[in-house]
Design a protein around this motif. Sequence first.
Motif, short mmCIF file in Angstrom:
data_model
loop_
_atom_site.label_atom_id
_atom_site.label_comp_id
_atom_site.label_asym_id
_atom_site.label_seq_id
_atom_site.Cartn_x
_atom_site.Cartn_y
_atom_site.Cartn_z
N MET A 1 48.40 12.30 17.21
CA MET A 1 47.66 13.54 17.34
C MET A 1 47.34 14.09 15.96
O MET A 1 48.23 14.19 15.11
CB MET A 1 48.48 14.55 18.14
CG MET A 1 47.69 15.79 18.52
SD MET A 1 46.38 15.44 19.71
CE MET A 1 47.35 15.01 21.15
N LEU A 2 46.10 14.43 15.74
CA LEU A 2 45.68 14.95 14.45
C LEU A 2 45.83 16.47 14.43
O LEU A 2 44.99 17.20 14.96
CB LEU A 2 44.23 14.56 14.17
CG LEU A 2 43.98 13.07 13.98
CD1 LEU A 2 42.50 12.80 13.82
CD2 LEU A 2 44.74 12.54 12.78
N THR A 3 46.91 16.93 13.84
CA THR A 3 47.16 18.35 13.69
C THR A 3 47.75 18.59 12.30
O THR A 3 48.15 17.66 11.61
CB THR A 3 48.14 18.88 14.75
OG1 THR A 3 49.35 18.10 14.69
CG2 THR A 3 47.55 18.77 16.15
N TYR A 4 47.82 19.86 11.93
CA TYR A 4 48.38 20.21 10.62
C TYR A 4 49.87 19.88 10.58
O TYR A 4 50.61 20.15 11.52
CB TYR A 4 48.17 21.69 10.35
CG TYR A 4 48.94 22.20 9.17
CD1 TYR A 4 48.58 21.83 7.87
CD2 TYR A 4 50.04 23.02 9.33
CE1 TYR A 4 49.30 22.27 6.77
CE2 TYR A 4 50.75 23.49 8.24
CZ TYR A 4 50.38 23.11 6.96
OH TYR A 4 51.10 23.56 5.88
N GLU A 5 50.28 19.29 9.47
CA GLU A 5 51.69 19.00 9.24
C GLU A 5 52.07 19.47 7.84
O GLU A 5 51.48 19.01 6.85
CB GLU A 5 51.97 17.50 9.38
CG GLU A 5 51.83 16.99 10.81
CD GLU A 5 52.29 15.55 10.94
OE1 GLU A 5 52.82 15.01 9.93
OE2 GLU A 5 52.14 14.97 12.03
N PRO A 6 53.05 20.38 7.73
CA PRO A 6 53.46 20.87 6.40
C PRO A 6 53.99 19.73 5.54
O PRO A 6 54.67 18.83 6.02
CB PRO A 6 54.56 21.88 6.73
CG PRO A 6 54.36 22.24 8.17
CD PRO A 6 53.79 21.01 8.82
N ALA A 7 53.68 19.78 4.27
CA ALA A 7 54.14 18.78 3.31
C ALA A 7 53.96 19.34 1.91
O ALA A 7 53.43 20.43 1.71
CB ALA A 7 53.39 17.46 3.48
N GLU A 8 54.41 18.59 0.93
CA GLU A 8 54.33 19.02 -0.47
C GLU A 8 53.37 18.13 -1.26
O GLU A 8 53.61 17.82 -2.43
CB GLU A 8 55.72 18.99 -1.10
CG GLU A 8 56.71 19.96 -0.50
CD GLU A 8 56.28 21.42 -0.68
OE1 GLU A 8 55.63 21.71 -1.72
OE2 GLU A 8 56.57 22.24 0.20
N THR A 9 52.29 17.73 -0.65
CA THR A 9 51.33 16.87 -1.33
C THR A 9 50.35 17.71 -2.16
O THR A 9 50.29 18.94 -2.03
CB THR A 9 50.52 16.04 -0.31
OG1 THR A 9 49.69 16.93 0.46
CG2 THR A 9 51.45 15.29 0.63
N LEU A 148 41.38 21.47 21.28
CA LEU A 148 41.21 20.04 21.49
C LEU A 148 42.53 19.28 21.68
O LEU A 148 42.64 18.44 22.58
CB LEU A 148 40.40 19.43 20.35
CG LEU A 148 38.87 19.56 20.45
CD1 LEU A 148 38.20 18.84 19.29
CD2 LEU A 148 38.36 19.00 21.77
N PRO A 149 43.56 19.53 20.82
CA PRO A 149 44.82 18.82 21.05
C PRO A 149 45.42 19.09 22.43
O PRO A 149 46.01 18.20 23.05
CB PRO A 149 45.73 19.36 19.94
CG PRO A 149 44.81 19.80 18.87
CD PRO A 149 43.61 20.33 19.58
N VAL A 150 45.25 20.32 22.95
CA VAL A 150 45.76 20.65 24.28
C VAL A 150 45.01 19.86 25.35
O VAL A 150 45.61 19.31 26.28
CB VAL A 150 45.63 22.16 24.54
CG1 VAL A 150 46.06 22.49 25.96
CG2 VAL A 150 46.47 22.94 23.54
N LEU A 151 43.68 19.78 25.22
CA LEU A 151 42.89 19.03 26.19
C LEU A 151 43.22 17.54 26.14
O LEU A 151 43.28 16.87 27.19
CB LEU A 151 41.40 19.25 25.92
CG LEU A 151 40.87 20.66 26.14
CD1 LEU A 151 39.38 20.71 25.85
CD2 LEU A 151 41.16 21.14 27.56
#
Length: 234
Positions: A1-9, A148-151
């Motif tokens: 699933m393409l969603t925001y993911e916290p990271a330190e990039t 969209l992710p919910v659908l």
Amino acid sequence: MLTYEPAETIAHRLDPRSKLAVQIGFAATALAHTSPRALIALTVVAGIVLAATQVPPLETLYAYRFALVILAIAPLVAAATLGPPWIDVERGSTSARASYRVLLILLVSAAYVRSTPVRHSRAAIQRTIPGKPGQVLGVGVALVFRFLPVLRGDLQTIREAMAARLGTERNAAERIHLVGVLALTRAFDRADRLSLALQARCFAWNPTLPPLSFSRDDLPAFGVAVALLLSAFL
């Protein structure tokens, strides 16, 4: 699933406006150049963007699997002819390069989604486009990213439920009909619940948005965006 993911990039530290500029420049260049050398260069750029955001390519391709099917079929349809020679290689090759350019744009977009919170995207749009148009566009983008992710999750649930009930034994037409009807029903139900939730939370067109600020890290990103935009006209 393409969603925001916290990271330190590096990409996560950039202002969303600079990332949007890179996306626009990349898309403009990809649509302007179709030569194999240009596609190789764009592939390298897309690979650097994915590496900067730590987006796994295989996982991203799997998330885009339905779009990949369409992109793969398009060259075959374009190459087919109704008479001799039955297959037009040149048209198929042109369509294949176009499909590949769209794939590269999707990969760069996935990097943006993974590295940018939805609220920051809305703030970037509303502060770049003033007035009501910016507010409408910002709200639209925020809702799409959240809806969209919910659908897609609902669609996956429907397919798994059908498989558990031996729905895969039905013919293709029946399966498409069932999935389509159930997916549309879920989508309308979700839309009604979303509308009610927005009313209950006193939805505001101009809420307090998160602060955005440019930093030194954004200078190279803007440089890349400008270079990509200029290359589109060369």
